[in-house]
Motif scaffolding. Structure first.
Motif, PDB file in Angstrom:
ATOM      1  N   PRO A   1      76.309  37.898  22.606  1.00  7.78           N
ATOM      2  CA  PRO A   1      76.959  37.981  23.915  1.00  7.78           C
ATOM      3  C   PRO A   1      78.442  37.695  23.762  1.00  7.78           C
ATOM      4  O   PRO A   1      78.842  36.932  22.878  1.00  7.78           O
ATOM      5  CB  PRO A   1      76.278  36.869  24.731  1.00  7.78           C
TER       6      PRO A   1
ATOM      7  N   ALA B   1      81.956  36.094  24.245  1.00  4.33           N
ATOM      8  CA  ALA B   1      82.400  34.743  24.582  1.00  4.33           C
ATOM      9  C   ALA B   1      83.054  34.794  25.951  1.00  4.33           C
ATOM     10  O   ALA B   1      83.686  35.788  26.325  1.00  4.33           O
ATOM     11  CB  ALA B   1      83.399  34.242  23.541  1.00  4.33           C
TER      12      ALA B   1
ATOM     13  N   GLY C   1      68.236  36.339  25.291  1.00  7.06           N
ATOM     14  CA  GLY C   1      69.666  36.178  25.466  1.00  7.06           C
ATOM     15  C   GLY C   1      70.195  34.759  25.395  1.00  7.06           C
ATOM     16  O   GLY C   1      71.324  34.550  24.996  1.00  7.06           O
ATOM     17  N   ARG C   2      69.408  33.794  25.766  1.00  4.66           N
ATOM     18  CA  ARG C   2      69.937  32.431  25.803  1.00  4.66           C
ATOM     19  C   ARG C   2      70.177  31.880  24.407  1.00  4.66           C
ATOM     20  O   ARG C   2      71.120  31.129  24.183  1.00  4.66           O
ATOM     21  CB  ARG C   2      69.006  31.505  26.573  1.00  4.66           C
TER      22      ARG C   2
ATOM     23  N   ASN D   1      73.473  32.903  22.999  1.00  2.02           N
ATOM     24  CA  ASN D   1      74.527  32.191  23.727  1.00  2.02           C
ATOM     25  C   ASN D   1      74.672  30.775  23.195  1.00  2.02           C
ATOM     26  O   ASN D   1      75.784  30.273  23.052  1.00  2.02           O
ATOM     27  CB  ASN D   1      74.227  32.157  25.233  1.00  2.02           C
ATOM     28  N   CYS D   2      73.550  30.121  22.910  1.00  2.00           N
ATOM     29  CA  CYS D   2      73.593  28.770  22.330  1.00  2.00           C
ATOM     30  C   CYS D   2      74.276  28.791  20.970  1.00  2.00           C
ATOM     31  O   CYS D   2      75.122  27.940  20.680  1.00  2.00           O
ATOM     32  CB  CYS D   2      72.182  28.198  22.186  1.00  2.00           C
TER      33      CYS D   2
ATOM     34  N   ARG E   1      76.458  30.918  19.833  1.00  2.00           N
ATOM     35  CA  ARG E   1      77.896  31.144  20.039  1.00  2.00           C
ATOM     36  C   ARG E   1      78.584  29.870  20.541  1.00  2.00           C
ATOM     37  O   ARG E   1      79.701  29.557  20.149  1.00  2.00           O
ATOM     38  CB  ARG E   1      78.148  32.287  21.008  1.00  2.00           C
ATOM     39  N   SER E   2      77.900  29.105  21.392  1.00  2.00           N
ATOM     40  CA  SER E   2      78.489  27.886  21.949  1.00  2.00           C
ATOM     41  C   SER E   2      78.656  26.776  20.912  1.00  2.00           C
ATOM     42  O   SER E   2      79.641  26.054  20.938  1.00  2.00           O
ATOM     43  CB  SER E   2      77.630  27.356  23.102  1.00  2.00           C
TER      44      SER E   2
END
Length: 161
Positions: free
Chosen positions: A76, A78, A130-131, A134-135, A137-138
């Motif tokens: 995803p 940023a 998807g989550r 995202n994690c 990337r975070s």
């Protein structure tokens, strides 16, 4: 190795042991989370076999999961950095402004407390797709995917200095 959710605790313990061996206890939890999410992504590839690797570089740990699917992972985007004079995105599908200084929602069903609006969303879809990326990337300082013969390597970098 073949993906099996029951192997995840063992994989996390391997990551923990390696991070402690390298003297990098400050990033153990991040490494465990990132590794878990990258490994869990394998279940979506069709072929559940994978290889896990960790490499120590002078300033970072690189965690790599190689699978045998040619379909590349798309991380995803940023979140863009907020700029004081930037115009808000008001295009189709744009999320409402809920940041500091945003006008309160006073429409039907508005609450005085900040609660997520989940009306019309399929929560099963949100919980399954998807989550994890995202994690990753975070928590990671860099992420990517590169094709290799008969598959791909999905990687994340965790800086430690």
């Amino acid at each position: 190795m073949e993906y099996d959710p029951y192997r995840l605790p063992f994989i996390r313990e391997l990551v923990t042991a390696q991070m402690h061996l390298w003297g990098l206890a400050e990033r153990v939890e991040d490494a465990r989370l990132v590794t878990t999410e990258l490994v869990c992504n394998v279940k979506h590839t069709g072929d559940k076999h994978f290889r896990l690797g960790m490499r120590r570089r002078p300033d970072a740990i690189v965690i790599e999961v190689r699978d045998f699917s040619p379909v590349l992972v798309v991380f995803p985007e940023a979140a863009p950095e907020a700029k004081p004079d930037a115009a808000p995105d008001t295009g189709p599908g744009a999320a409402p402004d809920t940041g500091p200084g945003a006008a309160p929602d006073t429409g039907p069903g508005a609450s005085s407390e900040a609660e997520p609006d989940v009306a019309g969303l399929d929560l099963r879809e949100l919980s399954e797709h998807g989550r994890g990326l995202n994690c990753v990337r975070s928590f990671a300082d860099g992420v990517g995917v590169r094709p290799v013969p008969n598959g791909k390597i999905v990687w994340a970098k965790l800086r430690y200095r």
